[in-house]
Motif scaffolding. Structure first.
Motif, PDB file in Angstrom:
ATOM      1  N   ASN A 205      29.776  78.516  25.765  1.00 60.78           N
ATOM      2  CA  ASN A 205      30.454  78.862  24.515  1.00 60.78           C
ATOM      3  C   ASN A 205      29.674  79.982  23.842  1.00 60.78           C
ATOM      4  N   GLN A 206      30.373  80.885  23.172  1.00 59.60           N
ATOM      5  CA  GLN A 206      29.669  81.939  22.458  1.00 59.60           C
ATOM      6  C   GLN A 206      30.330  82.217  21.119  1.00 59.60           C
ATOM      7  N   SER A 207      29.505  82.635  20.201  1.00 59.31           N
ATOM      8  CA  SER A 207      29.968  83.097  18.892  1.00 59.31           C
ATOM      9  C   SER A 207      29.120  84.317  18.540  1.00 59.31           C
ATOM     10  N   ARG A 208      29.350  84.849  17.375  1.00 63.74           N
ATOM     11  CA  ARG A 208      28.570  86.017  16.962  1.00 63.74           C
ATOM     12  C   ARG A 208      27.083  85.669  16.876  1.00 63.74           C
ATOM     13  N   GLY A 209      26.798  84.414  16.529  1.00 63.98           N
ATOM     14  CA  GLY A 209      25.403  84.044  16.275  1.00 63.98           C
ATOM     15  C   GLY A 209      24.663  83.431  17.438  1.00 63.98           C
ATOM     16  N   GLN A 210      25.391  82.802  18.391  1.00 64.28           N
ATOM     17  CA  GLN A 210      24.667  82.109  19.445  1.00 64.28           C
ATOM     18  C   GLN A 210      25.507  81.930  20.701  1.00 64.28           C
ATOM     19  N   ILE A 211      24.819  81.588  21.779  1.00 64.29           N
ATOM     20  CA  ILE A 211      25.442  81.269  23.060  1.00 64.29           C
ATOM     21  C   ILE A 211      24.985  79.875  23.457  1.00 64.29           C
ATOM     22  N   GLU A 212      25.932  79.039  23.856  1.00 65.53           N
ATOM     23  CA  GLU A 212      25.624  77.662  24.234  1.00 65.53           C
ATOM     24  C   GLU A 212      25.914  77.454  25.716  1.00 65.53           C
ATOM     25  N   ILE A 213      24.911  76.979  26.432  1.00 65.09           N
ATOM     26  CA  ILE A 213      25.072  76.625  27.842  1.00 65.09           C
ATOM     27  C   ILE A 213      25.059  75.098  27.932  1.00 65.09           C
ATOM     28  N   PRO A 214      26.175  74.474  28.276  1.00 63.57           N
ATOM     29  CA  PRO A 214      26.209  73.013  28.329  1.00 63.57           C
ATOM     30  C   PRO A 214      25.512  72.482  29.581  1.00 63.57           C
ATOM     31  N   PHE A 215      25.032  71.247  29.481  1.00 61.41           N
ATOM     32  CA  PHE A 215      24.473  70.588  30.664  1.00 61.41           C
ATOM     33  C   PHE A 215      24.914  69.127  30.696  1.00 61.41           C
ATOM     34  N   TRP A 216      25.020  68.626  31.921  1.00 65.68           N
ATOM     35  CA  TRP A 216      25.424  67.249  32.175  1.00 65.68           C
ATOM     36  C   TRP A 216      24.418  66.578  33.104  1.00 65.68           C
ATOM     37  N   VAL A 217      24.125  65.324  32.835  1.00 68.14           N
ATOM     38  CA  VAL A 217      23.339  64.511  33.762  1.00 68.14           C
ATOM     39  C   VAL A 217      24.305  63.957  34.799  1.00 68.14           C
ATOM     40  N   VAL A 218      24.102  64.320  36.062  1.00 66.85           N
ATOM     41  CA  VAL A 218      25.070  63.968  37.103  1.00 66.85           C
ATOM     42  C   VAL A 218      24.517  63.002  38.146  1.00 66.85           C
ATOM     43  N   GLY A 219      23.184  62.820  38.206  1.00 68.19           N
ATOM     44  CA  GLY A 219      22.633  61.864  39.145  1.00 68.19           C
ATOM     45  C   GLY A 219      21.768  62.506  40.225  1.00 68.19           C
ATOM     46  N   ASP A 220      21.191  61.637  41.012  1.00 69.10           N
ATOM     47  CA  ASP A 220      20.246  61.987  42.071  1.00 69.10           C
ATOM     48  C   ASP A 220      21.009  62.208  43.373  1.00 69.10           C
ATOM     49  N   PHE A 221      21.053  63.463  43.858  1.00 64.01           N
ATOM     50  CA  PHE A 221      21.809  63.774  45.071  1.00 64.01           C
ATOM     51  C   PHE A 221      20.974  64.584  46.045  1.00 64.01           C
ATOM     52  N   SER A 222      21.139  64.284  47.329  1.00 66.21           N
ATOM     53  CA  SER A 222      20.612  65.146  48.391  1.00 66.21           C
ATOM     54  C   SER A 222      21.759  65.845  49.108  1.00 66.21           C
ATOM     55  N   ASP A 223      22.977  65.345  48.932  1.00 67.82           N
ATOM     56  CA  ASP A 223      24.181  65.969  49.481  1.00 67.82           C
ATOM     57  C   ASP A 223      24.834  66.787  48.366  1.00 67.82           C
ATOM     58  N   MET A 224      24.835  68.101  48.530  1.00 70.74           N
ATOM     59  CA  MET A 224      25.322  68.951  47.450  1.00 70.74           C
ATOM     60  C   MET A 224      26.838  68.926  47.308  1.00 70.74           C
ATOM     61  N   ASP A 225      27.565  68.628  48.359  1.00 68.63           N
ATOM     62  CA  ASP A 225      29.013  68.447  48.220  1.00 68.63           C
ATOM     63  C   ASP A 225      29.313  67.262  47.307  1.00 68.63           C
ATOM     64  N   GLU A 226      28.568  66.174  47.486  1.00 66.77           N
ATOM     65  CA  GLU A 226      28.739  65.003  46.620  1.00 66.77           C
ATOM     66  C   GLU A 226      28.330  65.343  45.189  1.00 66.77           C
ATOM     67  N   MET A 227      27.262  66.108  45.043  1.00 66.44           N
ATOM     68  CA  MET A 227      26.822  66.505  43.708  1.00 66.44           C
ATOM     69  C   MET A 227      27.912  67.290  42.993  1.00 66.44           C
ATOM     70  N   VAL A 228      28.505  68.271  43.691  1.00 69.45           N
ATOM     71  CA  VAL A 228      29.543  69.098  43.075  1.00 69.45           C
ATOM     72  C   VAL A 228      30.747  68.239  42.682  1.00 69.45           C
ATOM     73  N   ASP A 229      31.155  67.328  43.558  1.00 71.02           N
ATOM     74  CA  ASP A 229      32.280  66.435  43.245  1.00 71.02           C
ATOM     75  C   ASP A 229      31.982  65.624  41.991  1.00 71.02           C
ATOM     76  N   ASN A 230      30.759  65.098  41.911  1.00 74.53           N
ATOM     77  CA  ASN A 230      30.385  64.287  40.759  1.00 74.53           C
ATOM     78  C   ASN A 230      30.310  65.137  39.496  1.00 74.53           C
ATOM     79  N   TYR A 231      29.810  66.352  39.636  1.00 74.50           N
ATOM     80  CA  TYR A 231      29.740  67.263  38.487  1.00 74.50           C
ATOM     81  C   TYR A 231      31.137  67.580  37.957  1.00 74.50           C
TER      82      TYR A 231
END
Length: 258
Positions: A205-231
């Protein structure tokens, strides 16, 4: 499912504090290297597909001198297949590697995990870098955690600079340069980095005053396909927090959603 090209606007980070390694998605060797405050030293190659290397007779391993690293990156050989290395300070130190240490190095490159923590006194290495598909699934051992925070802070700022935040009136993209995220800001994420965190540059998100980068806790993954699906499923809900850049004071801050 498409690989990381379709998910280049996210960064996944999973920190293992006990064993000093970080699993990531969305960060390439080139981005990692450029983010380091202290340049890489020489690289002892455990797995690679590069022909223009030096050969060390005692260990029967190839290596790249530090002045060759930039040329190696430009040729992009690391983008294809296995690419595993540890850094080392002095080529003469390779002559002192004994059988047990060599066995640990070979195991590290072959199995992508350690027998004992892969920080070798004779090499004085800061990192062990392990991947079969650079940028999609990377496992990096850090001797010093400050290197990790400084690297992540630089990468987050560089990624934001690559996002199309602003356009001029004739439609040309303006390249923005942002200061690295201070490690003290990133320290506030310690409790969730060990759970697996995704920063999304797609949902900024952005406005004149700031930019916001959101983050989510998605879990412990070694399989990145599973990580992306969960994300993708998790990102349908409100973000767990925001990394915020204040345009006026040009500083970063962190906010967790309650």
């Amino acid at each position: 499912m498409a690989r990381n090209d379709d998910f280049k606007d996210l960064i996944y980070i999973l920190v293992n504090t006990r064993d000093h390694y970080v699993i990531s998605n969305g960060i390439t060797f080139q981005e990692f290297t450029k983010s380091l405050q202290e340049p890489l030293a020489n690289l002892l190659l455990l797995k690679h597909h590069y022909e223009e290397t030096e050969f060390h007779l005692h260990t029967q391993l190839d290596y790249i001198l530090k002045e060759q690293v930039d040329s190696f990156m430009k040729k992009g050989v690391h983008r294809s297949g296995e690419f595993c290395w540890v850094d080392f300070e002095d080529a003469f130190s390779l002559d002192t590697i004994e059988g047990k240490e060599l066995a640990e190095l070979l195991y590290l490159g072959h199995m992508k995990k350690h027998l004992s923590l892969p920080f070798f006194q004779k090499l004085n290495n800061r990192f062990a870098y392990l991947t079969e598909d650079d940028g999609w699934y990377n496992k990096i051992y850090y001797r010093y955690w400050n290197d990790f925070y400084d690297s992540l802070g630089g990468i987050l700022a560089a990624k934001l600079g690559d996002v199309k935040l602003d356009r001029s009136f004739i439609g040309f993209r303006k390249k923005k340069i942002y200061p690295p995220v201070d490690r003290n800001v990133l320290h506030q994420l310690n409790s969730v980095l060990t759970e697996g965190l995704v920063f999304s540059f797609y949902y900024f998100n952005q406005s004149r005053g700031q930019i916001e980068i959101p983050f989510w806790v998605v879990g412990d993954f070694s399989d990145m396909d599973e990580m992306v699906d969960n994300y993708l499923e998790t990102a349908e809900n409100e973000a767990h927090g925001y990394l915020i850049f204040d345009r006026k004071v040009k500083e970063w801050q962190l906010i967790f959603n309650k």
